[in-house]
Motif scaffolding. Structure first.
Motif, mmCIF file in Angstrom:
data_model
loop_
_atom_site.group_PDB
_atom_site.id
_atom_site.type_symbol
_atom_site.label_atom_id
_atom_site.label_comp_id
_atom_site.label_asym_id
_atom_site.label_seq_id
_atom_site.Cartn_x
_atom_site.Cartn_y
_atom_site.Cartn_z
ATOM 1 N N TYR A 60 -27.032 -25.831 37.285
ATOM 2 C CA TYR A 60 -26.649 -27.139 37.402
ATOM 3 C C TYR A 60 -24.140 -27.290 36.655
ATOM 4 O O TYR A 60 -23.707 -28.193 37.622
ATOM 5 N N LYS A 97 -22.606 -29.373 39.177
ATOM 6 C CA LYS A 97 -22.603 -31.024 38.527
ATOM 7 C C LYS A 97 -21.850 -32.037 39.422
ATOM 8 O O LYS A 97 -22.813 -32.571 39.358
ATOM 9 N N GLN A 106 -22.009 -32.265 42.399
ATOM 10 C CA GLN A 106 -22.491 -33.060 43.388
ATOM 11 C C GLN A 106 -23.839 -33.428 43.506
ATOM 12 O O GLN A 106 -25.088 -33.844 44.279
ATOM 13 N N THR A 107 -24.322 -33.457 41.771
ATOM 14 C CA THR A 107 -26.002 -34.481 41.617
ATOM 15 C C THR A 107 -25.699 -35.073 40.133
ATOM 16 O O THR A 107 -24.734 -35.587 40.138
ATOM 17 N N ARG A 149 -32.249 -35.940 32.635
ATOM 18 C CA ARG A 149 -31.553 -36.282 33.831
ATOM 19 C C ARG A 149 -31.844 -37.588 34.047
ATOM 20 O O ARG A 149 -32.474 -38.524 33.264
ATOM 21 N N GLU A 162 -35.553 -38.928 50.453
ATOM 22 C CA GLU A 162 -36.181 -38.357 49.220
ATOM 23 C C GLU A 162 -36.198 -36.582 50.760
ATOM 24 O O GLU A 162 -36.625 -36.942 51.514
ATOM 25 N N VAL A 202 -32.601 -33.228 48.727
ATOM 26 C CA VAL A 202 -30.981 -33.736 47.980
ATOM 27 C C VAL A 202 -32.094 -35.274 48.524
ATOM 28 O O VAL A 202 -32.983 -35.846 48.846
ATOM 29 N N TYR A 203 -30.809 -36.029 48.298
ATOM 30 C CA TYR A 203 -31.123 -37.556 48.676
ATOM 31 C C TYR A 203 -29.521 -38.286 49.240
ATOM 32 O O TYR A 203 -28.500 -38.631 48.361
ATOM 33 N N TRP A 226 -26.901 -36.004 48.171
ATOM 34 C CA TRP A 226 -26.604 -35.762 46.221
ATOM 35 C C TRP A 226 -27.751 -34.307 46.172
ATOM 36 O O TRP A 226 -28.842 -34.650 46.640
ATOM 37 N N LEU A 227 -27.486 -33.878 45.758
ATOM 38 C CA LEU A 227 -28.385 -32.644 45.295
ATOM 39 C C LEU A 227 -29.126 -32.989 44.157
ATOM 40 O O LEU A 227 -28.938 -34.147 42.593
ATOM 41 N N ILE A 228 -30.307 -32.263 44.385
ATOM 42 C CA ILE A 228 -31.145 -32.782 43.262
ATOM 43 C C ILE A 228 -32.377 -32.100 42.907
ATOM 44 O O ILE A 228 -31.624 -31.743 41.205
ATOM 45 N N ASP A 229 -32.006 -31.317 43.224
ATOM 46 C CA ASP A 229 -32.750 -28.949 42.688
ATOM 47 C C ASP A 229 -32.511 -27.874 43.326
ATOM 48 O O ASP A 229 -32.600 -28.615 44.959
#
Length: 328
Positions: free
Chosen positions: A15, A19, A21-22, A158, A168, A225-226, A234-237
């Motif tokens: 993270y 940071k 990007q998420t 989150r 997603e 990503v989303y 966006w990065l999710i995980d």
């Protein structure tokens, strides 16, 4: 898959580096007594309120002997959690080092992972096999013989965002090359994905090259990503590259070998380094949710057989408390 690869996918490790990007998040160390409570098969939830004690007859039916039920309380930890939730806008999506309680969404009063207080989080965590696996078997699919490392467990909160499932995507990286992209919610058909898959693939590939490639700790990994309505990714995980991670519309045999096929639409002018993209192509292939198999946990088997009256009482107390909050 090595244990080090699993460790590198812990939220608190990646993270700080990604940071920007998420989604904004707060990480809280999980006290040992909270971990013990979450793994205990006793009380299902913590009320978090000063309710009068609840009494019930003993299991032998002796009405003259009454036991007092007191849910455990964690005042210091509860305060930290509530402060974090407030700073994130009042609603959060909770998870542990790796997993979120996605298999337990159905037990929440709102049928969602949206949490506003610690009792919401406890209800989901204590009902989730995914969370239990994080605690008890995080390295079950690893093939190295090194000793299991000592883990410091953390509660990840989150900021709650209303994410559209059809936006997603799960991305598979091998030797620092993006080799595959799968629709995340593969049980449903989304017409816009079929129509826009070339554009979606291009956007994700650009995001990967700019923000992810050669910047993660391993060369083999999976990331989610989303893609929002403006086309931003966006990065999710992050997840380990191995069987502990759901391969969705691929198989791990394909991903680990060299048998991936290019699923781009005919006539698409795609470079050779573009990944294979897979999505559900028609309503005929729609499937039931993979989480349906988790909808009858042991807690409710216990309730149906009358083996654990504590859990029913605490579940009813939680519902009453939420109704009281709505009336205030």
């Amino acid at each position: 898959m090595k244990k080090e690869q699993v460790l590198n996918c812990q939220f608190s490790l990646w993270y700080p580096q990604f940071k920007s990007q998420t989604i904004c998040s707060i990480i809280l160390p999980l006290p040992q007594n909270v971990k013990d409570y979450l793994l205990d098969d006793g009380t299902l939830v913590v009320s978090g309120r000063e309710d009068p004690p609840t009494y019930f007859a003993d299991v032998d039916g002796n009405d003259n002997e009454m036991d007092e039920i007191q849910a455990p309380e964690f005042p210091e930890f509860a305060l930290k959690v509530q402060e974090a939730i407030s700073s994130l806008g009042g609603s959060v999506f909770p998870k542990l080092n790796w997993s979120a309680p996605r298999d337990a969404y159905w037990i929440a009063m709102n049928s969602s992972l949206k949490c506003k207080c610690l009792s919401d989080i406890f209800l989901l965590f204590k009902s989730s096999d995914f969370i239990t696996r994080d605690f008890t078997q995080p390295f079950i699919h690893c093939n190295d013989d090194s000793p299991d490392p000592n883990l410091e467990y953390e509660l990840v909160l989150r900021k709650w965002c209303e994410l559209i499932p059809g936006a997603e995507f799960r991305c598979f990286v091998k030797e620092n090359k993006l080799i595959g992209i799968s629709q995340r919610d593969y049980t449903q058909y989304y017409e816009h994905i079929s129509k826009q898959k070339e554009e979606i693939c291009r956007c994700i590939q650009e995001f990967f090259k700019k923000h992810i490639q050669y910047k993660f700790f391993d060369e083999d990994f999976v990331f989610d990503v989303y893609r929002d309505s403006m086309g931003r990714v966006w990065l999710i995980d992050f997840n380990p590259f191995g069987e502990v991670t759901d391969s969705l519309l691929f198989t791990w045999e394909e991903l680990s070998g060299n048998s991936l096929k290019d699923d781009q639409s005919e006539g698409a002018a795609m470079e050779q380094d573009y990944p294979s993209f897979r999505c559900t192509n028609s309503n005929l292939t729609v499937q039931p949710s993979p989480y349906l198999s988790y909808r009858l946990p042991k807690d409710f088997v216990d309730l149906s057989t009358g083996e654990d009256v504590h859990k029913l009482i605490d579940l009813l107390k939680l519902k009453r408390n939420q109704q009281d909050d709505e009336e205030l």
